[in-house]
Motif scaffolding. Structure first.
Motif, PDB file in Angstrom:
ATOM      1  N   TYR A  60       0.840  -1.209   0.000  1.00 58.43           N
ATOM      2  CA  TYR A  60       0.000   0.000   0.000  1.00 58.43           C
ATOM      3  C   TYR A  60       0.868   1.250   0.000  1.00 58.43           C
ATOM      4  N   LEU A  61       1.935   1.236   0.808  1.00 54.96           N
ATOM      5  CA  LEU A  61       2.840   2.378   0.865  1.00 54.96           C
ATOM      6  C   LEU A  61       3.484   2.629  -0.498  1.00 54.96           C
ATOM      7  N   PHE A  62       3.987   1.572  -1.133  1.00 56.07           N
ATOM      8  CA  PHE A  62       4.656   1.740  -2.432  1.00 56.07           C
ATOM      9  C   PHE A  62       3.673   2.227  -3.489  1.00 56.07           C
ATOM     10  N   ASN A  63       2.480   1.628  -3.533  1.00 56.02           N
ATOM     11  CA  ASN A  63       1.495   2.028  -4.541  1.00 56.02           C
ATOM     12  C   ASN A  63       1.065   3.481  -4.360  1.00 56.02           C
ATOM     13  N   GLN A 103       3.869   9.703  -7.783  1.00 57.05           N
ATOM     14  CA  GLN A 103       5.094   9.852  -8.583  1.00 57.05           C
ATOM     15  C   GLN A 103       6.309  10.194  -7.723  1.00 57.05           C
ATOM     16  N   VAL A 104       6.363   9.618  -6.546  1.00 55.42           N
ATOM     17  CA  VAL A 104       7.524   9.808  -5.661  1.00 55.42           C
ATOM     18  C   VAL A 104       7.969   8.447  -5.114  1.00 55.42           C
ATOM     19  N   SER A 105       7.947   7.424  -5.973  1.00 51.72           N
ATOM     20  CA  SER A 105       8.273   6.073  -5.517  1.00 51.72           C
ATOM     21  C   SER A 105       9.708   5.948  -5.033  1.00 51.72           C
ATOM     22  N   GLU A 106      10.588   6.893  -5.414  1.00 54.40           N
ATOM     23  CA  GLU A 106      11.975   6.823  -4.940  1.00 54.40           C
ATOM     24  C   GLU A 106      12.089   7.062  -3.446  1.00 54.40           C
ATOM     25  N   ARG A 107      11.020   7.557  -2.832  1.00 55.10           N
ATOM     26  CA  ARG A 107      11.035   7.797  -1.384  1.00 55.10           C
ATOM     27  C   ARG A 107      10.660   6.550  -0.592  1.00 55.10           C
TER      28      ARG A 107
END
Length: 222
Positions: A83-86, A92-96
């Motif tokens: 859920y956090l990654f999705n 559009q900040v998946s690098e975090r």
């Protein structure tokens, strides 16, 4: 409640066994129906399970409580991270992800340590109160999970529960040696904790009068 050490060991083992067996089906459910629903079910099942553990009139009732706790834990495993990654990916900040994940685990472990200290202290006055407080916490978490907004799934994205499991097993077999060593270490560590600290040492601790709240320091350390 008069349970023997063997019965307590079987009781605790039922939690880990149910968690292990439920990992794949709960993962598939989470992929198909959403991680939000999985987290809601996780907390509801654990609330019921921990409430049953407050009144284990028979060993069977206690086992049912542990099994529900185990299945609830299986719903939790992976759903929160996914859920956090999705959510980050939708923003559009998946690098975090690594940073956010690390912060969430920090709060999780600190919370476990603090809760163990509080629960151990409350247990001195009433053996059932920690279970009631835990049930309330799980219900509150279920309500919070209901308020979450599920990120929209991409078109053509198919459930990959079984595929992810197979890929993980393949990674363990063909991955670096330090990964296998780490898995072996934690398997041995938690086996020792389960058999020795949690089960066999309890009568000794009760005899010498060691406050159970001190075990919160152990959780906090790990």
């Amino acid at each position: 409640h008069g349970f023997s050490n063997l019965q307590i060991t079987l009781l605790l083992s039922s939690f880990f066994l149910s968690t292990t067996l439920a990992e794949v089906p709960t993962g598939i459910f989470s992929d198909r129906h959403g991680h939000k629903k999985a987290m809601v079910l996780c907390n509801l099942l654990q609330a019921v399970g921990v409430f049953l553990l407050a009144y284990p009139e028979t060993l069977l009732v206690a086992i049912v409580g542990e099994v529900l706790m185990g299945i609830g834990q299986a719903f939790y495993t992976g759903s929160k991270e996914a859920y956090l990654f999705n959510t980050l990916e939708a923003d559009q900040v998946s690098e975090r992800y690594q940073r956010e994940y690390g912060q969430s685990k920090l709060f999780e472990f600190v919370g476990m340590g603090v809760a163990a200290l509080i629960g151990g202290s409350v247990y001195i006055f009433s053996g059932r109160l920690p279970f009631f407080f835990s049930a309330i916490a799980f219900l509150a978490a279920a309500i919070v999970a209901m308020t979450l907004e599920e990120p929209s799934r991409k078109k053509g994205q198919s459930p990959q529960g079984v595929q992810s499991l197979l890929l993980g097993m393949r990674e363990i077999r063909s991955g670096p040696k330090n990964l296998k060593a780490l898995i072996a270490f934690y398997s041995l560590l938690f086996t020792v904790i389960l058999i020795f600290i949690v089960t066999l040492i309890q009568p000794y601790l009760k005899e010498v009068g060691v406050p159970i709240r001190y075990f919160g320091l152990v959780f906090l350390f790990f």
